[in-house]
Design an enzyme around this catalytic site. Structure first.
Site, PDB file in Angstrom:
ATOM      1  N   GLY A   1       5.785   9.066   4.519  1.00  0.00           N
ATOM      2  CA  GLY A   1       6.637   9.880   5.370  1.00  0.00           C
ATOM      3  C   GLY A   1       7.001   9.186   6.663  1.00  0.00           C
TER       4      GLY A   1
ATOM      5  CD  GLN B   1       3.132  10.888   8.626  1.00  0.00           C
ATOM      6  OE1 GLN B   1       2.133  10.422   9.164  1.00  0.00           O
ATOM      7  NE2 GLN B   1       3.347  10.809   7.315  1.00  0.00           N
TER       8      GLN B   1
ATOM      9  CD1 TRP C   1       3.288   9.592  -1.609  1.00  0.00           C
ATOM     10  CD2 TRP C   1       2.675  11.602  -2.356  1.00  0.00           C
ATOM     11  NE1 TRP C   1       2.347   9.386  -2.568  1.00  0.00           N
ATOM     12  CE2 TRP C   1       1.944  10.606  -3.060  1.00  0.00           C
ATOM     13  CE3 TRP C   1       2.446  12.941  -2.665  1.00  0.00           C
ATOM     14  CZ2 TRP C   1       1.005  10.923  -4.040  1.00  0.00           C
ATOM     15  CZ3 TRP C   1       1.521  13.238  -3.649  1.00  0.00           C
ATOM     16  CH2 TRP C   1       0.813  12.249  -4.322  1.00  0.00           C
ATOM     17  CB  SER C   2       0.657  10.371   2.162  1.00  0.00           C
ATOM     18  OG  SER C   2      -0.543  10.395   2.897  1.00  0.00           O
ATOM     19  CG  LEU C   3       1.484   5.385   6.184  1.00  0.00           C
ATOM     20  CD1 LEU C   3       1.348   5.880   7.611  1.00  0.00           C
ATOM     21  CD2 LEU C   3       0.633   4.138   5.963  1.00  0.00           C
TER      22      LEU C   3
END
Length: 412
Positions: free
Chosen positions: A242, A264, A238-240
């Site tokens: 991703g 991402q 999750w977050s970075l």
């Protein structure tokens, strides 16, 4: 509670900057990390105070819960004690985000040690007890916990590896996704990689883009654990994370599934959008190394003048990546790309995109570039899940993501 007229809708803390971090425990309520009253009480205690007041209020809350847990344990209330230690860990973890940066603030280390100490006790009070592990990695060890599925500790089951991003820790992943996965029958592996948790805070090891090397070591370890079904190992970030999770999947082909929340594939693209906001010509195509000193000075001044940007880039970004300045930070970010590796992702992959999450701006393009079996899940404000990582509706995220994983791995 203050009646500050500048407060945003649904804001609990007087400062919007503090509210960003102070509401993390709200997202962890379904997993036992907090209750709403815990967060409201801390917000009331902070009032219009500074970062020190924020830190002190959360640590005080954690201390009170840890003390209550010890009393309960002494009285033989093991289950209740475990719950209070969980809440204590959550409160300690929320305390120190505003004081990120290098050199590391001793208060951050003190709260982190309390956080992980409380969590270690939680794991010891589990049934069966869970012990910390060390995953061999490049002459060091990554701190880890392999937590067995609820009520199925002796069964060979699918494993979900959870990976963090820029600014969370193992306990955050436990609350955000781990508890839900454990209840679904997944064994869960939590770990700190380079640039995360103890690896950064205590050892000074910076973040790196080649997460396939990190996950290869994690999977090597996981396949030695008898209860892990080595044919059904999934990775979720999750977050970075991703970016980190699909980057890992591009090189570690023992993974049976990958989840990126949000999806991402090039972190530099996010920075280019930031440069465009600051008026850099041709920001969407500019080579970072081509930026002249005058432009970088102007950008650095703008960053320093905005508290949110200063935290994201100087306090968090420089520290986490090991960059000395803006030019170095941009150069490092340029290496966080999947654009030349996206075709190497083979396992079924789930990307998410929340409506108001700026990090999801390129998710659709990333999705289109994938050639593996793929799914895109969108989350909206109308569902209460439109913000970054669906933070205040993790229940909805977990329901949909784990349904996909159940179907993908046939994890009955």
């Amino acid at each position: 509670m203050s009646t500050n007229p500048a407060r945003r809708r649904n804001q609990l803390f007087d400062s919007a900057f503090h509210d960003r971090f102070g509401q993390w425990p709200v997202g962890y309520i379904p997993a036992g990390g907090a209750d709403m009253g815990d967060v409201v009480a801390v917000a009331n205690a902070v009032g219009d105070g500074d970062d020190s007041a924020f830190y002190d209020a959360f640590v005080s809350s954690g201390d009170a819960k840890a003390a209550a847990a010890r009393r309960l344990l002494s009285a033989g209330h093991r289950h209740s004690a475990r719950g209070q230690f969980l809440r204590a860990s959550c409160m300690y973890a929320a305390a120190y985000h505003p004081i990120f940066g290098s050199p590391v603030d001793p208060r951050l280390l003190a709260a982190f040690d309390k956080q992980m100490g409380a969590f270690r006790t939680v794991m010891e009070l589990s049934d069966p007890p869970v012990r910390p592990a060390g995953i061999p990695f490049e002459g060091d060890e990554l701190p880890a916990y392999l937590v067995p599925a609820a009520g199925r500790a002796d069964e060979v089951r699918p494993l979900l590896i959870l990976t963090n991003g820029f600014d969370a820790t193992m306990t955050d992943m436990y609350f955000a996704s781990g508890v839900a996965a454990l209840e679904r029958g997944y064994h869960v592996l939590l770990f700190d990689g380079p640039g995360q948790g103890a690896m950064l805070y205590r050892r000074g090891v910076p973040l790196r883009p080649d997460w396939e090397a990190v996950i290869a070591a994690v999977v090597d370890y996981a396949t030695t654990v008898p209860i892990v079904d080595s044919t059904r190992i999934a990775l979720s970030g999750w977050s970075l994370g991703g970016y980190l999770a699909p980057r890992a999947a591009s090189g570690e082909h023992r993974l049976a599934a990958c989840i990126a929340d949000p999806g991402q594939w090039d972190i530099a693209d996010s920075m280019r959008r930031f440069l465009a906001v600051l008026g850099v010509p041709d920001a969407d195509t500019v080579a970072f190394d081509s930026l002249d000193d005058a432009t970088l000075t102007r950008l650095a001044t703008a960053i320093e003048s905005d508290r949110e940007m200063r935290w994201q880039i100087v306090q968090r970004g420089y520290w986490t990546t090991g960059a000395a300045d803006l030019r170095g930070f941009l150069r490092i970010l340029a290496g966080f790309t999947l654009k030349d590796r996206v075709g190497d992702i083979r396992c079924p992959t789930l990307l998410t995109a929340a409506e108001n999450d700026p990090l999801a701006a390129g998710t659709s393009v990333f999705f289109d570039a994938l050639s593996c079996p793929k799914t895109l899940l969108r989350f909206t404000t109308a569902e209460g899940a439109g913000e970054h990582t669906e933070m205040i509706n993790r229940s909805l995220y977990n329901q949909r993501a784990l349904d996909w994983l159940d179907e993908t791995l046939d994890a009955g």
